[in-house]
Design a protein around this motif. Sequence first.
Motif, short mmCIF file in Angstrom:
data_model
loop_
_atom_site.label_atom_id
_atom_site.label_comp_id
_atom_site.label_asym_id
_atom_site.label_seq_id
_atom_site.Cartn_x
_atom_site.Cartn_y
_atom_site.Cartn_z
N LEU A 148 -0.47 45.49 -8.28
CA LEU A 148 0.46 45.34 -9.40
C LEU A 148 0.86 43.88 -9.54
CD1 LEU A 148 2.73 48.49 -9.08
CD2 LEU A 148 1.70 47.67 -11.19
N TYR A 149 0.64 43.35 -10.74
CA TYR A 149 0.98 41.96 -11.03
C TYR A 149 2.44 41.88 -11.49
CZ TYR A 149 -4.06 40.88 -11.07
OH TYR A 149 -5.38 40.70 -10.74
N ALA A 150 3.31 41.31 -10.65
CA ALA A 150 4.71 41.16 -11.04
C ALA A 150 4.88 40.05 -12.08
CB ALA A 150 5.57 40.86 -9.81
N LEU A 151 4.05 39.02 -11.99
CA LEU A 151 4.14 37.87 -12.88
C LEU A 151 2.80 37.65 -13.58
CD1 LEU A 151 5.95 35.36 -10.48
CD2 LEU A 151 7.00 36.82 -12.21
N ALA A 152 2.84 36.98 -14.71
CA ALA A 152 1.60 36.61 -15.39
C ALA A 152 0.88 35.55 -14.58
CB ALA A 152 1.92 36.08 -16.79
N GLY A 153 -0.45 35.58 -14.65
CA GLY A 153 -1.23 34.59 -13.93
C GLY A 153 -2.68 35.00 -13.87
N PRO A 154 -3.52 34.21 -13.21
CA PRO A 154 -4.94 34.55 -13.10
C PRO A 154 -5.15 35.74 -12.18
CG PRO A 154 -4.43 32.65 -11.74
CD PRO A 154 -3.19 32.95 -12.52
N GLY A 155 -6.28 36.42 -12.33
CA GLY A 155 -6.56 37.56 -11.47
C GLY A 155 -7.98 38.06 -11.61
N GLY A 156 -8.52 38.56 -10.51
CA GLY A 156 -9.89 39.03 -10.50
C GLY A 156 -10.04 40.53 -10.32
N PRO A 167 14.19 39.09 -5.99
CA PRO A 167 13.76 39.16 -7.39
C PRO A 167 12.63 40.13 -7.69
CG PRO A 167 12.98 37.14 -6.37
CD PRO A 167 13.91 37.78 -5.39
N PHE A 168 11.89 40.56 -6.67
CA PHE A 168 10.74 41.43 -6.91
C PHE A 168 11.11 42.89 -6.66
CE2 PHE A 168 8.79 37.30 -5.87
CZ PHE A 168 8.14 37.09 -7.08
N LYS A 169 10.79 43.74 -7.64
CA LYS A 169 11.18 45.15 -7.57
C LYS A 169 10.48 45.88 -6.44
CE LYS A 169 11.41 49.33 -10.46
NZ LYS A 169 12.89 49.44 -10.40
N LEU A 170 9.22 45.55 -6.19
CA LEU A 170 8.45 46.24 -5.15
C LEU A 170 8.43 45.42 -3.87
CD1 LEU A 170 5.42 47.51 -7.27
CD2 LEU A 170 7.60 48.66 -6.78
N GLN A 171 8.57 46.12 -2.74
CA GLN A 171 8.57 45.49 -1.43
C GLN A 171 7.73 46.31 -0.47
OE1 GLN A 171 9.96 42.55 -0.59
NE2 GLN A 171 10.69 42.25 -2.68
#
Length: 211
Positions: free
Chosen positions: A167-175, A194-198
């Motif tokens: 799961l991508y919490a922030l926008a950015g590159p990814g493969g 700040p991140f919902k998932l831990q």
Amino acid sequence: MSNAAITSCGDDALRFDMPERAIRLARARQLQASGDWIEVVPGRRDITVQFNPHIDTPQSARARLSNTMSKALPSEARSMQHVRLPVHFGGDNGPDLAGIAHSLDLSQSDLIAQLTAQPLDVDMLGFTPGFAYMSGLSERLEIPRLSQPRQQVPPGSVGLITGQCGLYALAGPGGWPLIGRTDVSLFDASADDPFKLQPGMQVQLVDADES
């Protein structure tokens, strides 16, 4: 835990193996709650702790870590938080879903059913800030990474590779091939965490478009 099981990582960090997931994550929460460490990072099969080299020597940090690991886990450290996450599968939200389903000889609905059949375990965060690695899928879902990574993946995107969801919490590159996206915000800059998932959480993916 014996000192032999603890290894040094540079001048200010220690690592120890702990393959059993539930105990590893409970230990990580216990170490985080102690306030003794600058950072506690649970991995897929280990935990790394960072100490302040201006206060601790590697020997004193190792001794304190070994002492903590010899103690029983408090009952509250064993608790597990569950998160329900509605996901819009396929289409523009999951542009790779149809291709993955075809490669696995499944219908898209059958693949979605497998992804939502049971909760997934958040094993660790990494790759990009807040990116959640989640296990619990069958290894028979053989899905390779993209041969050409995307330069920009929208926040909330759900990726899928063999045996894992990401799961991508922030926008950015990814493969990772993308199968869907959630409208739930996974990042809140104003929150203490700040991140919902831990790591240690369980995530139930839900088909947001199911009638």
